[in-house]
Structure formats: structure tokens, C-alpha cells
Motif scaffolding. Structure first.
Motif, PDB file in Angstrom:
ATOM      1  N   VAL A 180     -20.465  42.604 -26.612  1.00  0.00           N
ATOM      2  CA  VAL A 180     -19.521  42.756 -27.723  1.00  0.00           C
ATOM      3  C   VAL A 180     -19.934  43.972 -28.547  1.00  0.00           C
ATOM      4  O   VAL A 180     -21.124  44.145 -28.848  1.00  0.00           O
ATOM      5  CB  VAL A 180     -19.546  41.507 -28.639  1.00  0.00           C
ATOM      6  N   TYR A 181     -18.974  44.802 -28.851  1.00  0.00           N
ATOM      7  CA  TYR A 181     -19.274  45.956 -29.701  1.00  0.00           C
ATOM      8  C   TYR A 181     -18.090  46.220 -30.616  1.00  0.00           C
ATOM      9  O   TYR A 181     -16.939  46.092 -30.212  1.00  0.00           O
ATOM     10  CB  TYR A 181     -19.537  47.210 -28.844  1.00  0.00           C
ATOM     11  N   GLY A 182     -18.366  46.566 -31.837  1.00  0.00           N
ATOM     12  CA  GLY A 182     -17.277  46.905 -32.750  1.00  0.00           C
ATOM     13  C   GLY A 182     -17.792  47.756 -33.897  1.00  0.00           C
ATOM     14  O   GLY A 182     -18.953  47.641 -34.302  1.00  0.00           O
ATOM     15  N   GLU A 183     -16.939  48.637 -34.382  1.00  0.00           N
ATOM     16  CA  GLU A 183     -17.328  49.516 -35.486  1.00  0.00           C
ATOM     17  C   GLU A 183     -16.249  49.473 -36.545  1.00  0.00           C
ATOM     18  O   GLU A 183     -15.070  49.505 -36.213  1.00  0.00           O
ATOM     19  CB  GLU A 183     -17.384  50.955 -34.971  1.00  0.00           C
ATOM     20  N   GLY A 184     -16.643  49.408 -37.814  1.00  0.00           N
ATOM     21  CA  GLY A 184     -15.660  49.510 -38.885  1.00  0.00           C
ATOM     22  C   GLY A 184     -15.340  50.981 -39.071  1.00  0.00           C
ATOM     23  O   GLY A 184     -16.254  51.804 -39.037  1.00  0.00           O
ATOM     24  N   SER A 185     -14.072  51.327 -39.259  1.00  0.00           N
ATOM     25  CA  SER A 185     -13.719  52.740 -39.254  1.00  0.00           C
ATOM     26  C   SER A 185     -14.426  53.532 -40.347  1.00  0.00           C
ATOM     27  O   SER A 185     -15.129  54.483 -40.082  1.00  0.00           O
ATOM     28  CB  SER A 185     -12.199  52.894 -39.347  1.00  0.00           C
ATOM     29  N   ARG A 219     -12.847  40.043 -34.739  1.00  0.00           N
ATOM     30  CA  ARG A 219     -12.015  40.815 -33.842  1.00  0.00           C
ATOM     31  C   ARG A 219     -12.805  41.299 -32.623  1.00  0.00           C
ATOM     32  O   ARG A 219     -12.341  41.232 -31.496  1.00  0.00           O
ATOM     33  CB  ARG A 219     -11.453  42.023 -34.610  1.00  0.00           C
ATOM     34  N   SER A 220     -14.017  41.766 -32.863  1.00  0.00           N
ATOM     35  CA  SER A 220     -14.802  42.307 -31.748  1.00  0.00           C
ATOM     36  C   SER A 220     -15.109  41.218 -30.715  1.00  0.00           C
ATOM     37  O   SER A 220     -15.030  41.454 -29.512  1.00  0.00           O
ATOM     38  CB  SER A 220     -16.115  42.898 -32.255  1.00  0.00           C
ATOM     39  N   ILE A 221     -15.469  40.034 -31.204  1.00  0.00           N
ATOM     40  CA  ILE A 221     -15.776  38.953 -30.261  1.00  0.00           C
ATOM     41  C   ILE A 221     -14.516  38.568 -29.495  1.00  0.00           C
ATOM     42  O   ILE A 221     -14.514  38.436 -28.276  1.00  0.00           O
ATOM     43  CB  ILE A 221     -16.303  37.704 -30.994  1.00  0.00           C
ATOM     44  N   ARG A 222     -13.444  38.424 -30.247  1.00  0.00           N
ATOM     45  CA  ARG A 222     -12.188  38.002 -29.636  1.00  0.00           C
ATOM     46  C   ARG A 222     -11.751  38.984 -28.549  1.00  0.00           C
ATOM     47  O   ARG A 222     -11.354  38.585 -27.465  1.00  0.00           O
ATOM     48  CB  ARG A 222     -11.125  37.894 -30.742  1.00  0.00           C
ATOM     49  N   GLU A 223     -11.856  40.270 -28.870  1.00  0.00           N
ATOM     50  CA  GLU A 223     -11.449  41.286 -27.895  1.00  0.00           C
ATOM     51  C   GLU A 223     -12.251  41.163 -26.613  1.00  0.00           C
ATOM     52  O   GLU A 223     -11.720  41.241 -25.512  1.00  0.00           O
ATOM     53  CB  GLU A 223     -11.665  42.687 -28.470  1.00  0.00           C
ATOM     54  N   SER A 224     -13.551  40.964 -26.772  1.00  0.00           N
ATOM     55  CA  SER A 224     -14.383  40.865 -25.590  1.00  0.00           C
ATOM     56  C   SER A 224     -14.006  39.625 -24.771  1.00  0.00           C
ATOM     57  O   SER A 224     -13.914  39.682 -23.550  1.00  0.00           O
ATOM     58  CB  SER A 224     -15.851  40.813 -26.007  1.00  0.00           C
ATOM     59  N   ILE A 261     -22.579  30.176 -27.732  1.00  0.00           N
ATOM     60  CA  ILE A 261     -23.917  30.753 -27.769  1.00  0.00           C
ATOM     61  C   ILE A 261     -23.699  32.232 -28.025  1.00  0.00           C
ATOM     62  O   ILE A 261     -22.894  32.854 -27.348  1.00  0.00           O
ATOM     63  CB  ILE A 261     -24.600  30.590 -26.409  1.00  0.00           C
ATOM     64  N   CYS A 262     -24.361  32.799 -28.998  1.00  0.00           N
ATOM     65  CA  CYS A 262     -24.198  34.242 -29.170  1.00  0.00           C
ATOM     66  C   CYS A 262     -25.339  34.851 -29.974  1.00  0.00           C
ATOM     67  O   CYS A 262     -26.073  34.142 -30.672  1.00  0.00           O
ATOM     68  CB  CYS A 262     -22.869  34.558 -29.831  1.00  0.00           C
ATOM     69  N   VAL A 263     -25.499  36.124 -29.814  1.00  0.00           N
ATOM     70  CA  VAL A 263     -26.495  36.890 -30.567  1.00  0.00           C
ATOM     71  C   VAL A 263     -25.822  38.174 -31.017  1.00  0.00           C
ATOM     72  O   VAL A 263     -25.314  38.917 -30.189  1.00  0.00           O
ATOM     73  CB  VAL A 263     -27.677  37.322 -29.673  1.00  0.00           C
ATOM     74  N   PHE A 264     -25.789  38.394 -32.306  1.00  0.00           N
ATOM     75  CA  PHE A 264     -25.181  39.617 -32.816  1.00  0.00           C
ATOM     76  C   PHE A 264     -26.092  40.295 -33.805  1.00  0.00           C
ATOM     77  O   PHE A 264     -26.733  39.639 -34.607  1.00  0.00           O
ATOM     78  CB  PHE A 264     -23.872  39.326 -33.551  1.00  0.00           C
ATOM     79  N   ASN A 265     -26.087  41.607 -33.731  1.00  0.00           N
ATOM     80  CA  ASN A 265     -26.725  42.365 -34.796  1.00  0.00           C
ATOM     81  C   ASN A 265     -25.656  43.164 -35.535  1.00  0.00           C
ATOM     82  O   ASN A 265     -24.829  43.828 -34.928  1.00  0.00           O
ATOM     83  CB  ASN A 265     -27.769  43.323 -34.236  1.00  0.00           C
ATOM     84  N   LEU A 266     -25.702  43.045 -36.841  1.00  0.00           N
ATOM     85  CA  LEU A 266     -24.793  43.813 -37.675  1.00  0.00           C
ATOM     86  C   LEU A 266     -25.589  44.928 -38.312  1.00  0.00           C
ATOM     87  O   LEU A 266     -26.577  44.673 -39.002  1.00  0.00           O
ATOM     88  CB  LEU A 266     -24.312  42.920 -38.809  1.00  0.00           C
ATOM     89  N   SER A 267     -25.162  46.155 -38.070  1.00  0.00           N
ATOM     90  CA  SER A 267     -25.806  47.258 -38.784  1.00  0.00           C
ATOM     91  C   SER A 267     -24.957  47.537 -40.001  1.00  0.00           C
ATOM     92  O   SER A 267     -23.764  47.794 -39.892  1.00  0.00           O
ATOM     93  CB  SER A 267     -25.868  48.511 -37.920  1.00  0.00           C
ATOM     94  N   TYR A 298     -20.049  49.900 -40.962  1.00  0.00           N
ATOM     95  CA  TYR A 298     -20.546  48.689 -40.311  1.00  0.00           C
ATOM     96  C   TYR A 298     -20.446  48.835 -38.808  1.00  0.00           C
ATOM     97  O   TYR A 298     -19.510  49.424 -38.293  1.00  0.00           O
ATOM     98  CB  TYR A 298     -19.690  47.472 -40.690  1.00  0.00           C
ATOM     99  N   LYS A 299     -21.382  48.216 -38.139  1.00  0.00           N
ATOM    100  CA  LYS A 299     -21.336  48.221 -36.681  1.00  0.00           C
ATOM    101  C   LYS A 299     -21.813  46.855 -36.202  1.00  0.00           C
ATOM    102  O   LYS A 299     -22.786  46.332 -36.750  1.00  0.00           O
ATOM    103  CB  LYS A 299     -22.303  49.301 -36.191  1.00  0.00           C
ATOM    104  N   ILE A 300     -21.133  46.292 -35.244  1.00  0.00           N
ATOM    105  CA  ILE A 300     -21.649  45.051 -34.692  1.00  0.00           C
ATOM    106  C   ILE A 300     -21.855  45.195 -33.205  1.00  0.00           C
ATOM    107  O   ILE A 300     -21.094  45.865 -32.524  1.00  0.00           O
ATOM    108  CB  ILE A 300     -20.762  43.820 -34.984  1.00  0.00           C
TER     109      ILE A 300
END
Ligand code: ADP
Ligand code: MG
Length: 590
Positions: free
Chosen positions: A223-228, A321-326, A284-290, A232-234
């Protein structure tokens, strides 16, 4: 009343209480210090649940001889020097409080050698009082031993749970850090027994595998996502719906690679899986938010575990949104858009995530996935567009009682094709069997006639503190279903028998899952139903199993006899019906 200034050591003890709640908080602070010191290897050893002893050893930068004493002073930190860095204080919680707090409620021995020094040093402290610093041989790095925690505060010590429970909390914490730092080699030992050992190779999925098992890591989606404009980045991995668990303990959220708890972000994860998981199942998930340092405030909570975001709603929707998209882009299952069966169509997504769609190790390197397109690679692997079914009334769930069905065959080792008086039926073999077993189990347990089948070999099972808690408080329920077990050691039970009504494929896993279900359902009304559903799920034939003609006939007969043949205990459909009329129309015969 006179106002008095507290004696320094009393004040220190009180302050310590805010940072150091239990052995796991000591481990957390020491681990974070090792990480801050750029350690590549961190080993953690505990005795007596960490109450007797905790030792954290790293190969980090070490502390220079003349700064060892300073490290134990309040507000002493090497990590912030000027006011410019104030943001870092509130973000990462560098407050110079950890070592003095720990030292004031324990006996500490610190052995360290700075990477620029020839020799090392040792500092010994008892309840906050230094016994001096002296030269001591040491490799580069730091090793801190904390013993007899709260030995000087019996009232606090009384509030600690059993060593087994405290040990479990430490283990949980270390697992989260091992998930967060795949490039660091973690070693964790409890009373000399290795509980975790990671390679430190930097491969994120491999780290997930070390902690949660390769069966799990094989089914994680990138999963990857960036706020415009937000900065933020996840990034992370999320499990396919098939990996779901009975509680939220397997959701790991990191902010700038520190493990945190956030109610709202956990909710964002729930939301991302909406309609993809049965009720009361969690991913089950692991996320890092920058997140930019200026955007968070960790100091709202003394142990820094809960944090506040200045723009919480943005992070919430980015994560969701990022999780859902993946999840959606990795689903090879037809997404049936039929207004009449919307809920059902949604649910049909829950199955069918193919292993072939998960990321190969090559899509990322150095621990963190690099290839951004990677997250959408799978689209081309198995685009669901091709299999999309469009006819809005092509599908229909049977609404009446199930007619007698004739077996035609099995497809995809998952569905039974059957013919009834009014058309064609596709039956999900697992869901159908779940329904049958569920009804049998509830009937049995209601009539208090459980039947047990002894296991050929009794199985020792290591349990988490929560699971042990379930055993302690719900023995009767578990036994009423036909489980037989004995406590065996501190954290272990010996499973001797399982309910004979079911044939669990993996008795240990079904027992553990059941404990997780009860842990979660503990306070809820329909706990018995949840137990039955979990048992049924574990014992039912799986998708992917070849069924013989006889087995299919018997399955359909039994399904026919159940009062609710159309849904499994989790609410998913057991079958899809194509009426004669629909078939004729689709083939242009009408
Ligand atoms: P903080 O982490 O907020 O700076 P601590 O009380 O945890 O405060 O640590 C005080 C200081 O001791 C740190 O700033 C660091 O300079 C030093 N220190 C503590 N642990 C280690 C370690 N494992 N390796 C190197 N330096 C350390
Ligand atoms: Mg610290």
C-alpha cells in the motif's frame, strides 16, 4: 495545609510513574534510545516478565565516558540543543526523561563505549543514586540492564500483572518494532529462550514473515499513498481479507516509524475494508505514516503512545483511500454491480484474492518499497474488468426455501454446480458447509450434549496473555463445546481434545482463533454465536478442496435441511441462483 516542595527523590519517583508504567515501558524507552543511536542490532533479554530484569544491548554510537552521568540527569538529552529543534521534542518525545525515570525506580547497570573512544565505561545506579562511573571493557554500543523494577515502590509493583502478562506486553511491543525496522536485526529472549530473531536484511515482507509467519506475509498487499500538498505519505502492507482476525491486535500503525495508537486511524483501516470483511473480523496490516514534524504532537500522552495530528481528517482519508485502492486493484474477483444485490455484490469481493497478485520482493528494496507503480502492478496481472458481469438482473440470491438440488459438478475446487427445479445453482462449498456446521454446533451446545474427540497426540500451545485470560475466565464455555485442555506451564496449555461434531483441519489454529473470538466478543451478547461461527469456519471444507460426488450430494442435502440455507454464519451468501427464465433470456430464447 502547608505547601511543601517535594523532596527531589520523591519528585523523581512521581515523574517516573508517568513515563514508566510497567516493564514494557522500560523496554520501549530503551529500544527507542538504541534506535536513536543508529543501532543495527538490538537484543532484548528479559527475566521474570521484565520485572526481575531487562537487558537491552545495541551496537549503536555509545555514550562518551564523561557524558554517562549526564545521560541520567533530568532533561538531559543529546538530541536537541537549540530551540530550533523544539518541534523534534514534541514529535519524537526527546525529553531527556527516560533514563532518569527508569533509574529512579530500579537498579541500573549501563555499560557503554562510544564509537570514538578507546575504552568503555560502566555506571551502576540504585534507586537513582549513582555508585560512580568507572572504566569497563565493552564493544562499541550500549548495554543497559534494569533490575528489580519498582523494588522501591511496592505500591506500584502491586499494580503489575503476572510476569507472564508483562512478558506478553513486552513481546507485543518488540514485535511491532521488528515490523517497523526491517533493516535492524532484533533478537528477543525470554528467560534464555529465543522468541524472535529477525535478519535485519531490510526486506519489509521478510520482517513481517519473521514476526507473523510466512503464510501471512505471503498474503500481504503493498500500500502506498501520498497527500498532494500535505507532505503526508503512507506506506505499508495490508492483508488480503482472507487473513482477517477476530480482533484489532494485528493492526500496527507507525508514525515516523514510532509505534502509536490512534483510534481514528484504526477506524480508517476498518473503513477501508468495509464490505470486504465479515462483521467483527479485522485485518492484519502494518503502516508507516511519514508526517512532517510540525504536524504531530506526541506529548499529549506521557508514554507518547497516543498522538495528535493537526490535520487528522486528511490523514484519515489518505490512509483509508490508499488501503482501499490496493485491495480493490488486487482483487481478481468480478465486481458485480447489480442494484438489487448491491450488498451481496460487495461481499463477493471478500473471497478470491489470488496469491499470484501479491508483490514480489523485487518491487522494493532496502526494506522500503521503492517502486511506486508497484502498488498498481496487479491490475494488469488479473484485471477484474475482463470478468465483470454486467447484466443487472443476471444474478439473484434465492429467496425461498432451498429446493432439492442435483449435483452437476465442481468448479475451481470451490463451487458446486447444481441443478434445481428452477434453474442453475452455484454453491460456495465452504460457506455452505459453515452454515451446516454452525447449526449443528449451536444445537449441540444448546442441548448441553457436547461430544469430544481426543487428539491422538496432545498439542502444547503457547498463548498470549489475552488468550490465557480467555481460558481463565471462559473455561466452561470452551468445555461446553467439547474442547479439552489443561494448563501446562505459565503461558502454555495442552490441547487434548476437540469437539467431535467437527473435524478441524488444524485443531491448534481453530482453538487459538476461537480464543481470539471470545476475547473480542467477551462483552457482547452473542458470544455463543461467535464461538459457533468460528468453530464452523475452521472445520468446514475449504475452497480449493476437491470434493467427490458423494460429498457434494451430502453437502447439498444437509444444506437443504438447515433453516437458513442462504447465508453462512458471517452473513455471506452460500449460493447464487440463475433462474430458468434468466438463462433463457440471456441466451436469447425469450
Ligand atoms: P532522550 O532519549 O529523550 O534524549 P533519555 O533519558 O532516553 O532521553 O536518554 C538520555 C541521553 O542518553 C540520550 O539523549 C542519549 O544521548 C543517551 N543515550 C541513552 N541511551 C543510549 C544508547 N542506547 N546509545 C547511545 N546513547 C544513549
Ligand atoms: Mg530516550
Amino acid at each position: 495545609m502547608n505547601i511543601r516542595v517535594l523532596a527531589a527523590d520523591l519528585a523523581a519517583k512521581i515523574a517516573a510513574g508517568e513515563v514508566i508504567e510497567r516493564p514494557a515501558s522500560v523496554v520501549k524507552e530503551l529500544l527507542e534510545n538504541s534506535l536513536d543511536a543508529s543501532a543495527k542490532q538490538i537484543s532484548i533479554e528479559i527475566q521474570g516478565g521484565g520485572i526481575d530484569e531487562i537487558r537491552v544491548t545495541d551496537d549503536g554510537l555509545g555514550i562518551p565516558f564523561d557524558e554517562v552521568d549526564l545521560a541520567f540527569q533530568h532533561h538531559a538529552t543529546s538530541k536537541i540543543s537549540t530551540e530550533d529543534h523544539l518541534a523534534a521534542i514534541s514529535t519524537l518525545g526527546f525529553r531527556g526523561e527516560a533514563l532518569p525515570s527508569i533509574a529512579s525506580v530500579s537498579r541500573v547497570s549501563l555499560i557503554t563505549r562510544c564509537h570514538t573512544s578507546e575504552g568503555g565505561s560502566q555506571s551502576i545506579r540504585e534507586w537513582g543514586i549513582s555508585e560512580g562511573v568507572r572504566p569497563h571493557g565493552s564493544p562499541v554500543g550500549t548495554s543497559i540492564t534494569v533490575s528489580d523494577l519498582f523494588g522501591n515502590l511496592p505500591a506500584r509493583k502491586k499494580f503489575l500483572k503476572s510476569p507472564a502478562t508483562e512478558s506478553g506486553k513486552i513481546q507485543d511491543l518488540i514485535y511491532r518494532y521488528a515490523l517497523a525496522y526491517p533493516e535492524i536485526k532484533f533478537q528477543f529472549q525470554v528467560a534464555g529462550r529465543t522468541k524472535l530473531s529477525t535478519s535485519g536484511h531490510g526486506d519489509w515482507l521478510e520482517a513481517i514473515g519473521s514476526v507473523m509467519g510466512s503464510e501471512t506475509s505471503n498474503q500481504m498487499l503493498y500500500v502506498y499513498g501520498e497527500g498532494s500538498e500535505s507532505g503526508y505519505k503512507i506506506e505499508g502492507f495490508t492483508g488480503t481479507p482472507s487473513l482477517s482476525k477476530a480482533n484489532r491486535n494485528n493492526i500496527t500503525l507507525l508514525v515516523n516509524r514510532r509505534w502509536i495508537y490512534s483510534r481514528s486511524l484504526t477506524f480508517a483501516v476498518d473503513e477501508a475494508y468495509h464490505g470486504l470483511l465479515p462483521e467483527k473480523r479485522f485485518p492484519i496490516c502494518v503502516f508507516n505514516l511519514s508526517v512532517p514534524l510540525s504536524e504531530v504532537d506526541v506529548n499529549s500522552h506521557p508514554t507518547k503512545r497516543e498522538i495528535r495530528f493537526h490535520q487528522e481528517s486528511k490523514i484519515f482519508s489518505l490512509l483509508q483511500r490508499s488501503i482501499r485502492e490496493s485491495l480493490i486493484s488486487n482483487s481478481p474477483v468480478p465486481f458485480v454491480s447489480s442494484p438489487g444485490v448491491a450488498g451481496f455484490a460487495n461481499r463477493s469481493l471478500a473471497s478470491g484474492y489470488g496469491r499470484e497478485n501479491h508483490y514480489s520482493k523485487s518491487s522494493y528494496s532496502n526494506g522500503m518499497p521503492k517502486n511506486l507503480e508497484g502498488s498498481f502492478l496487479a491490475k494488469s496481472v488479473n484485471g477484474y474488468q475482463d470478468t465483470r458481469i454486467n447484466g443487472s438482473d443476471l444474478l439473484e440470491t434465492a429467496k425461498e426455501i432451498l429446493p432439492t438440488l442435483q449435483v452437476v459438478g465442481q468448479i475451481k475446487l470451490t463451487y458446486i454446480i447444481a441443478e434445481g427445479q428452477n434453474g442453475l445453482y452455484l454453491v460456495d462449498q465452504h460457506a455452505a458447509h459453515e452454515r451446516i456446521l454452525f447449526d449443528q454446533i449451536t444445537e449441540r451446545s444448546a442441548s448441553k450434549t457436547p461430544q469430544m474427540q481426543p487428539l491422538l497426540q496432545s498439542c502444547p500451545i503457547d498463548l498470549t496473555p489475552t488468550q490465557l485470560g480467555v481460558i481463565d475466565s471462559h473455561q466452561d464455555i470452551l468445555r461446553s463445546y467439547g474442547f479439552e485442555f489443561d494448563k501446562f506451564g505459565e503461558m502454555t496449555v495442552l490441547l487434548r481434545g476437540i469437539p467431535s461434531i467437527v473435524k478441524p483441519l488444524d485443531p491448534v489454529k481453530s482453538f487459538i482463533d476461537l480464543l481470539d473470538v471470545v476475547a473480542f466478543e467477551g462483552l457482547m451478547r452473542k458470544r455463543e454465536d461467535a464461538v459457533s461461527a468460528s468453530l464452523a469456519c475452521h472445520s468446514a471444507v475449504r475452497a480449493g478442496m476437491l470434493l467427490g460426488q458423494e460429498e457434494m450430494i451430502s453437502l447439498l442435502e444437509q444444506l437443504h435441511r438447515t433453516p437458513n440455507p442462504h447465508t453462512c454464519p458471517h452473513g455471506r451468501p452460500t449460493l447464487i441462483h440463475f433462474s430458468n427464465y434468466q438463462l433463457e433470456r440471456e441466451f436469447g430464447r425469450r
